[in-house]
Structure formats: structure tokens, C-alpha cells
Design an enzyme around this catalytic site. Structure first.
Site, mmCIF file in Angstrom:
data_model
loop_
_atom_site.group_PDB
_atom_site.id
_atom_site.type_symbol
_atom_site.label_atom_id
_atom_site.label_comp_id
_atom_site.label_asym_id
_atom_site.label_seq_id
_atom_site.Cartn_x
_atom_site.Cartn_y
_atom_site.Cartn_z
ATOM 1 N N GLN A 97 -30.321 5.722 114.744
ATOM 2 C CA GLN A 97 -29.567 4.648 115.394
ATOM 3 C C GLN A 97 -28.364 5.245 116.132
ATOM 4 O O GLN A 97 -27.563 5.968 115.548
ATOM 5 C CB GLN A 97 -29.126 3.628 114.339
ATOM 6 C CG GLN A 97 -28.429 2.400 114.876
ATOM 7 C CD GLN A 97 -29.363 1.400 115.560
ATOM 8 O OE1 GLN A 97 -30.575 1.459 115.414
ATOM 9 N NE2 GLN A 97 -28.797 0.494 116.314
ATOM 10 N N LYS A 156 -34.900 -4.579 112.522
ATOM 11 C CA LYS A 156 -36.052 -3.710 112.724
ATOM 12 C C LYS A 156 -36.934 -3.684 111.475
ATOM 13 O O LYS A 156 -38.162 -3.724 111.560
ATOM 14 C CB LYS A 156 -35.598 -2.301 113.090
ATOM 15 C CG LYS A 156 -35.079 -2.224 114.530
ATOM 16 C CD LYS A 156 -34.280 -0.963 114.826
ATOM 17 C CE LYS A 156 -33.656 -1.081 116.224
ATOM 18 N NZ LYS A 156 -32.770 0.034 116.573
ATOM 19 N N ASP A 163 -38.388 6.075 119.546
ATOM 20 C CA ASP A 163 -37.511 5.574 120.611
ATOM 21 C C ASP A 163 -37.880 6.123 121.989
ATOM 22 O O ASP A 163 -37.392 5.636 123.001
ATOM 23 C CB ASP A 163 -36.072 6.045 120.339
ATOM 24 C CG ASP A 163 -35.223 4.970 119.694
ATOM 25 O OD1 ASP A 163 -35.525 3.780 119.890
ATOM 26 O OD2 ASP A 163 -34.245 5.328 119.018
HETATM 27 N N1 GUE Z 1 -31.756 4.979 118.631
HETATM 28 C C1 GUE Z 1 -31.459 3.737 118.999
HETATM 29 N N2 GUE Z 1 -32.430 2.929 119.419
HETATM 30 C C2 GUE Z 1 -32.141 1.644 119.793
HETATM 31 O O1 GUE Z 1 -33.047 0.892 120.191
HETATM 32 C C3 GUE Z 1 -30.791 1.192 119.698
HETATM 33 C C4 GUE Z 1 -29.829 2.086 119.240
HETATM 34 N N3 GUE Z 1 -30.177 3.355 118.904
HETATM 35 N N4 GUE Z 1 -28.551 1.736 119.128
HETATM 36 C C5 GUE Z 1 -28.107 0.395 119.429
HETATM 37 C C6 GUE Z 1 -29.002 -0.292 120.416
HETATM 38 C C7 GUE Z 1 -28.905 -1.806 120.383
HETATM 39 N N5 GUE Z 1 -30.225 -2.275 120.071
HETATM 40 C C8 GUE Z 1 -30.566 -3.602 119.858
HETATM 41 C C9 GUE Z 1 -31.787 -3.982 119.360
HETATM 42 C C10 GUE Z 1 -32.086 -5.301 119.114
HETATM 43 C C11 GUE Z 1 -31.171 -6.295 119.351
HETATM 44 C C12 GUE Z 1 -31.521 -7.704 119.052
HETATM 45 O O2 GUE Z 1 -32.583 -7.997 118.577
HETATM 46 N N6 GUE Z 1 -30.598 -8.644 119.286
HETATM 47 C C13 GUE Z 1 -30.821 -10.072 119.032
HETATM 48 C C14 GUE Z 1 -29.590 -10.687 118.420
HETATM 49 C C15 GUE Z 1 -29.032 -9.960 117.240
HETATM 50 C C16 GUE Z 1 -27.633 -10.425 116.889
HETATM 51 O O3 GUE Z 1 -27.414 -11.653 116.832
HETATM 52 O O4 GUE Z 1 -26.767 -9.566 116.705
HETATM 53 C C17 GUE Z 1 -31.130 -10.773 120.328
HETATM 54 O O5 GUE Z 1 -30.809 -10.219 121.395
HETATM 55 O O6 GUE Z 1 -31.666 -11.868 120.283
HETATM 56 C C18 GUE Z 1 -29.967 -5.942 119.879
HETATM 57 C C19 GUE Z 1 -29.668 -4.618 120.139
HETATM 58 C C20 GUE Z 1 -31.035 -1.218 119.869
HETATM 59 N N7 GUE Z 1 -30.405 -0.072 120.050
#
Ligand code: GUE
Length: 284
Positions: A97, A53, A120
């Protein structure tokens, strides 16, 4: 025939390039958007997302404010940091988070946030505004799913959509977005209490799989040509991401979002959209 890719990485890159220009315009008016993150504990997955982020912020010119607390932090200690970011003028939007460590009252933390800084879209006032059809920051992952479908020309209007999952970040808000007049989808929400998941999945034009259950959606349960969004994130023994959608689904579906590279990058892009929109509202 194999499914076409709902390319979240490319779509997120296009959104970020649009935001870069809007951030530059804000700065000319004397406003620098700043995204805050509050990370509690040392879950490696969460740490990685937060790093992502802030990398995105740097790319589009948004300032970063990072707060980290140990896994042993108390409710009061976390609340103190929430109050601090509520007051900090450099922080124009922030997220806590999730999930927070066991024993912490997550809802109380969310309620304490300034709803005007809720990046969010998970503050109860903003979720309530969504229910009431009032403008509000939209939950990032559901909004990312919609943007991904629109960007690839997948018809949402009139579609039968099955959402699997009822979590606060995706499953619950997703049907609210899909059933707005502007989207006009018909939604079935499935969850662990659903008696016959396969019978619902087989009828779906669009499947949003957000249960967090590895390979829950199997090829034999998908209608040929359907659009399948893999939102779930589990990790296997080697720490690799495993989605809610079985890889064999790519041979049946018309559209599929890769995981990683699909909904994850879109979630991050929509977060930046919320921060920039809040800053734009503040200058009128
Ligand atoms: N308040 C809050 N807001 C959130 O938005 C929030 C949260 N808590 N808690 C956890 C989850 C999970 N989440 C992700 C965001 C981006 C990827 C992301 O960019 N993933 C990459 C890969 C990253 C890797 O390789 O680990 C992809 O899908 O290509 C994944 C998961 C947001 N979350």
C-alpha cells in the site's frame, strides 16, 4: 441536463460476480488465489482501503494475507516482509500500500517484489512490459478508468483525452493504456507545470482528473457532453472525500464518475482481476 453516471459500484459488482465463478473454477483445479497486502503505518485512509480490498476478496473467494507494520518500520523490516510474501505459496499476488512513510525508498521496495506476484502492475518490469506492448498485469486505477468508460459505451477511439496528473499509480501509466492500438485515443498529459490547464480541458472529450487537488476541474472548463472521471482523493476538514472535479461539472458533462462510488471501487475490482489472471496463468 445533468450528466449520466459512470457507475463504478455497479460495474465493480458485475466484475466481482464474474470473478467468483473463475475463482471457483481455479479451486477445482487445486489453486486458491490469495491476495497479500502490506500496510505500513496507521493512516486511516489507507487502513480503510485495505479493509475494503480484503472484504472484496472474501466476496469472490480469494484468500487474504494481511501484513501490518508500524509507521516506524525500517527499510530492512519492510523488505523482509516483501521477501516473505515472495516466498509464500499461499500468496499468489500482493500489493504494498502506497505511499510508504517518509524516508522509505518506495522504488526499491517495488523492485524487490516478485513481478509475477505484482497485483498492482507497478513493478518496473511490468511497467516496462506495458511500454513495450507485452502482456503484463495492468495498473489497477487506469485500467479501472478504461473499463468504466467501455462499460458505459463512451467512445475512446479517436477521443481527445486530457489526463491531469503524473503520479506513478495513475497519471504516468494512464496515457500508456489509452494510446495502445486497441484504444487509439489521443492524449494530452497535464501537470503542475502546465501553463494553461483550462485551454487543454476545454478541448477534451474525456478528462481523467488525477491530480489530488480538490475541485481542480471547474464547470466552465469542461466541454458540454464530455466524460469526466474524478480520480483525485483529498479530504476536507470533516474527513469527507473531496474529488478533483467540482460538483457543478455534472451540469455540463455528458458522463461523470461519482467520487466516492466511481473509480475507487473499480480500482479494487481490477486488483482482483490481476490476482485471478495471475493464478489462471499459473495453471496454464
Ligand atoms: N499500492 C497501492 N495500490 C493502490 O491501489 C492504492 C495505493 N497503493 N495507495 C492508495 C490508493 C488509493 N486507493 C483506493 C482504492 C479504493 C478506494 C475506494 O474504494 N473508495 C471508495 C470509498 C471509500 C471511502 O469511503 O473511503 C469509493 O470511491 O467509493 C479508494 C482509494 C488505492 N490505492
Amino acid at each position: 441536463m445533468t450528466a449520466q453516471i459512470l457507475d463504478g459500484k455497479a460495474t465493480a459488482a458485475a466484475i466481482k460476480s464474474d470473478l467468483t465463478a473463475r475463482v471457483a473454477a481455479l479451486k477445482e483445479k487445486g489453486v486458491t488465489p490469495g491476495l497479500g497486502t502490506i500496510l505500513v503505518g496507521d493512516d486511516p485512509g489507507s487502513q480503510k482501503y485495505v479493509v475494503g480490498k480484503h472484504r472484496d476478496c472474501a466476496q469472490v473467494g480469494i484468500a487474504s494475507i494481511q501484513r501490518e507494520l508500524p509507521a516506524t518500520a525500517t527499510q530492512e523490516e519492510i523488505e523482509a516482509v516483501v521477501r516473505e510474501l515472495n516466498e509464500d505459496p499461499a500468496c499468489t499476488g500482493y500489493i504494498v500500500q502506497l505511499p510508504l512513510p517518509r524516508g522509505i525508498d518506495e522504488n526499491r521496495i517495488l523492485e524487490l517484489m516478485d513481478p509475477a506476484k505484482d497485483a498492482d502492475g507497478l513493478h518496473p518490469m511490468n511497467l516496462g512490459r506495458l511500454v513495450l506492448n507485452e502482456p503484463a498485469p495492468l495498473p489497477c486505477t487506469p485500467n479501472g478508468v478504461l473499463t468504466l468508460l467501455r462499460q458505459h459505451g463512451v467512445e475512446i477511439k479517436g477521443a481527445e483525452v486530457v489526463v491531469v496528473g503524473r503520479g506513478v499509480t495513475i497519471g504516468r501509466p494512464m496515457p500508456l493504456l489509452l494510446t495502445r492500438r486497441s484504444e487509439n485515443a489521443t492524449v494530452t498529459q497535464c501537470h503542475t507545470g502546465t501553463r494553461d490547464l483550462a485551454s487543454h480541458l476545454r478541448r477534451a472529450d474525456i478528462i481523467v482528473a488525477a491530480a489530488g487537488s480538490a475541485h481542480l476541474v471547474r464547470p466552465e472548463d469542461v466541454k458540454p457532453g464530455a466524460a469526466v472521471l474524478d480520480v483525485g482523493v483529498s479530504r476536507n476538514a470533516e474527513g469527507k472525500i473531496v474529488g478533483d472535479v467540482h460538483p457543478g461539472v455534472a451540469e455540463v458533462a455528458g458522463w461523470i464518475s461519482p467520487n466516492p462510488g466511481g473509480v475507487g471501487p473499480m480500482t479494487r475490482a481490477q486488483l482482483l482481476v490481476n490476482v485471478v489472471e495471475a493464478a489462471e496463468r499459473s495453471v496454464g
